[in-house]
Enzyme design. Structure first.
Site, PDB file in Angstrom:
ATOM      1  N   GLY A 174      -6.106  11.681 -31.944  1.00  0.00           N
ATOM      2  CA  GLY A 174      -6.460  12.631 -32.997  1.00  0.00           C
ATOM      3  C   GLY A 174      -5.245  13.400 -33.476  1.00  0.00           C
TER       4      GLY A 174
ATOM      5  N   VAL B  78     -10.581   5.358 -32.512  1.00  0.00           N
ATOM      6  CA  VAL B  78     -10.826   5.279 -31.065  1.00  0.00           C
ATOM      7  C   VAL B  78     -12.281   4.896 -30.843  1.00  0.00           C
ATOM      8  CG1 VAL B  78     -10.875   6.605 -28.915  1.00  0.00           C
ATOM      9  CG2 VAL B  78      -9.093   7.070 -30.627  1.00  0.00           C
TER      10      VAL B  78
ATOM     11  N   GLU C 164     -18.645  31.659 -44.809  1.00  0.00           N
ATOM     12  CA  GLU C 164     -17.452  31.315 -45.606  1.00  0.00           C
ATOM     13  C   GLU C 164     -17.837  30.378 -46.748  1.00  0.00           C
ATOM     14  OE1 GLU C 164     -13.250  31.121 -43.367  1.00  0.00           O
ATOM     15  OE2 GLU C 164     -14.664  29.618 -42.688  1.00  0.00           O
TER      16      GLU C 164
HETATM   17  C1  LIG Z   1     -15.034  24.896 -42.438  1.00  0.00           C
HETATM   18  C2  LIG Z   1     -14.469  25.211 -41.071  1.00  0.00           C
HETATM   19  C3  LIG Z   1     -13.812  26.403 -40.867  1.00  0.00           C
HETATM   20  C4  LIG Z   1     -13.277  26.707 -39.614  1.00  0.00           C
HETATM   21  N1  LIG Z   1     -12.622  27.892 -39.456  1.00  0.00           N
HETATM   22  C5  LIG Z   1     -12.048  28.188 -38.261  1.00  0.00           C
HETATM   23  C6  LIG Z   1     -11.297  29.399 -38.091  1.00  0.00           C
HETATM   24  O1  LIG Z   1     -11.167  30.196 -39.018  1.00  0.00           O
HETATM   25  N2  LIG Z   1     -10.744  29.615 -36.868  1.00  0.00           N
HETATM   26  C7  LIG Z   1     -10.853  28.727 -35.820  1.00  0.00           C
HETATM   27  O2  LIG Z   1     -10.318  28.978 -34.735  1.00  0.00           O
HETATM   28  N3  LIG Z   1     -11.544  27.575 -35.969  1.00  0.00           N
HETATM   29  C8  LIG Z   1     -12.129  27.285 -37.145  1.00  0.00           C
HETATM   30  N4  LIG Z   1     -12.834  26.109 -37.291  1.00  0.00           N
HETATM   31  C9  LIG Z   1     -12.908  25.195 -36.141  1.00  0.00           C
HETATM   32  C10 LIG Z   1     -11.592  24.402 -35.998  1.00  0.00           C
HETATM   33  O3  LIG Z   1     -11.261  23.818 -37.228  1.00  0.00           O
HETATM   34  C11 LIG Z   1     -11.754  23.333 -34.940  1.00  0.00           C
HETATM   35  O4  LIG Z   1     -12.091  23.964 -33.732  1.00  0.00           O
HETATM   36  C12 LIG Z   1     -10.447  22.548 -34.730  1.00  0.00           C
HETATM   37  O5  LIG Z   1     -10.106  21.869 -35.925  1.00  0.00           O
HETATM   38  C13 LIG Z   1     -10.613  21.542 -33.613  1.00  0.00           C
HETATM   39  O6  LIG Z   1      -9.354  20.933 -33.439  1.00  0.00           O
HETATM   40  P1  LIG Z   1      -9.206  19.483 -32.872  1.00  0.00           P
HETATM   41  O7  LIG Z   1      -7.741  19.184 -32.764  1.00  0.00           O
HETATM   42  O8  LIG Z   1     -10.042  19.337 -31.644  1.00  0.00           O
HETATM   43  O9  LIG Z   1      -9.891  18.521 -33.941  1.00  0.00           O
HETATM   44  P2  LIG Z   1      -9.761  18.408 -35.521  1.00  0.00           P
HETATM   45  O10 LIG Z   1      -8.827  19.410 -36.088  1.00  0.00           O
HETATM   46  O11 LIG Z   1     -11.142  18.319 -36.047  1.00  0.00           O
HETATM   47  O12 LIG Z   1      -9.083  16.982 -35.667  1.00  0.00           O
HETATM   48  C14 LIG Z   1      -9.656  15.784 -35.175  1.00  0.00           C
HETATM   49  C15 LIG Z   1      -8.802  14.610 -35.660  1.00  0.00           C
HETATM   50  O13 LIG Z   1      -9.241  13.435 -35.002  1.00  0.00           O
HETATM   51  C16 LIG Z   1      -9.464  12.403 -35.966  1.00  0.00           C
HETATM   52  N5  LIG Z   1     -10.524  11.548 -35.413  1.00  0.00           N
HETATM   53  C17 LIG Z   1     -11.815  11.892 -35.194  1.00  0.00           C
HETATM   54  N6  LIG Z   1     -12.473  10.883 -34.602  1.00  0.00           N
HETATM   55  C18 LIG Z   1     -11.569   9.875 -34.453  1.00  0.00           C
HETATM   56  C19 LIG Z   1     -11.631   8.561 -33.888  1.00  0.00           C
HETATM   57  N7  LIG Z   1     -12.766   8.086 -33.342  1.00  0.00           N
HETATM   58  N8  LIG Z   1     -10.507   7.808 -33.906  1.00  0.00           N
HETATM   59  C20 LIG Z   1      -9.341   8.277 -34.439  1.00  0.00           C
HETATM   60  N9  LIG Z   1      -9.229   9.512 -34.976  1.00  0.00           N
HETATM   61  C21 LIG Z   1     -10.317  10.294 -34.973  1.00  0.00           C
HETATM   62  C22 LIG Z   1      -9.873  13.123 -37.237  1.00  0.00           C
HETATM   63  O14 LIG Z   1      -9.633  12.316 -38.379  1.00  0.00           O
HETATM   64  C23 LIG Z   1      -8.939  14.347 -37.166  1.00  0.00           C
HETATM   65  O15 LIG Z   1      -7.680  14.067 -37.720  1.00  0.00           O
HETATM   66  C24 LIG Z   1     -13.389  25.786 -38.526  1.00  0.00           C
HETATM   67  C25 LIG Z   1     -14.059  24.559 -38.733  1.00  0.00           C
HETATM   68  C26 LIG Z   1     -14.592  24.281 -39.987  1.00  0.00           C
HETATM   69  C27 LIG Z   1     -15.297  22.962 -40.200  1.00  0.00           C
END
Ligand SMILES: Cc1cc2nc3c(=O)[nH]c(=O)nc-3n(C[C@H](O)[C@H](O)[C@H](O)COP(=O)(O)OP(=O)(O)OC[C@H]3O[C@@H](n4cnc5c(N)ncnc54)[C@H](O)[C@@H]3O)c2cc1C
Length: 228
Positions: free
Chosen positions: A10, A81, A170
């Site tokens: 990711g 994945v 939001e």
């Molecule tokens: C509209 C919105 C507003 C938000 N605002 C806030 C905020 O203000 N503050 C805060 O702390 N959090 C906020 N969040 C939550 C925050 O965005 C998430 O907690 C954070 O992005 C999680 O990070 P991550 O690295 O786990 O995954 P993500 O940032 O979601 O990234 C996951 C990545 O994995 C990739 N992926 C997924 N499945 C697969 C697969 N099977 N194979 C290959 N690649 C894959 C995706 O394409 C993506 O690039 C918000 C969420 C949303 C939806």
């Protein structure tokens, strides 16, 4: 000497931060680092509600992974994945397989439906660039359709948002900004449009300071009145 094999799944917030920090702190002789992501871009998840409402174009929310990750130091694999087997330390991808010594999982989140019947099948969710783009297009399509149906289908311009948590509020706020523009663009009377936010709890923005909640609610109500 065998270099450890680090695999990062990711390229979201967690994955990209890990990759960028490792490329700064380690040389390619010290470790073999592989980053796997579905797309060749990283997106700012925290801005997706703006893309979904149509107040910000999705190209301003995403950036090419090779703009921030040095592909000379990190091996980038664009793939999906499918499964992880910790026993054999293997990751199965749609188009191959990777072995690892260290695995970092940052594959994101799933939207909560709280078991509410019908949400999963009938609602759209803000999940990634593709789903946000679909929500924006869906809203615009329905506004365009409204006059073709001689204004008889008010359901087309009634928007329900499930949940008055941080993201729900939001999104509602962005829609409150966007709706007057949509009305102008598609010749829809503003007073016909309904924006409904449904929340099971006694208050919106649960967990926030009550004074801030009141401020947010007043601002939203003001917006609704001002755009009439
Ligand atoms: C509209 C919105 C507003 C938000 N605002 C806030 C905020 O203000 N503050 C805060 O702390 N959090 C906020 N969040 C939550 C925050 O965005 C998430 O907690 C954070 O992005 C999680 O990070 P991550 O690295 O786990 O995954 P993500 O940032 O979601 O990234 C996951 C990545 O994995 C990739 N992926 C997924 N499945 C697969 C697969 N099977 N194979 C290959 N690649 C894959 C995706 O394409 C993506 O690039 C918000 C969420 C949303 C939806």
């Amino acid at each position: 000497m065998n270099r450890p094999n680090i695999v990062i799944l990711g390229a979201g917030y967690g994955g990209i931060m890990t990759a960028v920090n490792l490329q700064k702190s380690m040389s390619s002789e010290e470790a073999k680092i592989t980053l796997v992501n579905k797309h060749d871009y990283h997106y700012q998840t925290t801005w997706l509600h703006e893309n979904a409402a149509g107040t910000l174009h999705h190209d301003r929310t995403r950036l090419a992974i090779n703009d921030v990750v040095d592909f000379n130091k990190i091996n980038f694999v664009q793939d999906t994945v499918k499964s992880i087997d910790p026993k054999s330390k293997t990751v199965k991808l749609e188009d191959g397989e990777l072995n690892y010594d260290y695995l970092v999982i940052g594959l994101g989140f799933e939207s909560a439906t709280f078991g509410i019947d019908g949400i999963e099948e009938h609602a759209l969710t803000i999940q990634n660039i593709n789903s946000a783009r679909k929500i924006r297009d869906h809203i615009e399509y329905n506004f365009a359709q409204y006059n073709l149906e001689r204004g008889e289908r008010e359901d087309l311009i009634t928007i329900g948002v499930g949940g008055a948590g941080f993201t729900g509020i939001e999104f509602v706020a962005e829609l409150a900004n966007r709706i007057p523009e949509l009305c102008q663009e598609y010749d829809v009377p503003r007073e016909k449009v309904r924006l409904i936010n449904v929340e099971a709890g006694p208050t919106a923005l649960a967990g926030f300071d009550p004074e801030l909640v009141e401020y947010a609610m007043n601002r939203l109500e003001e917006k609704a009145l001002n755009s009439n």
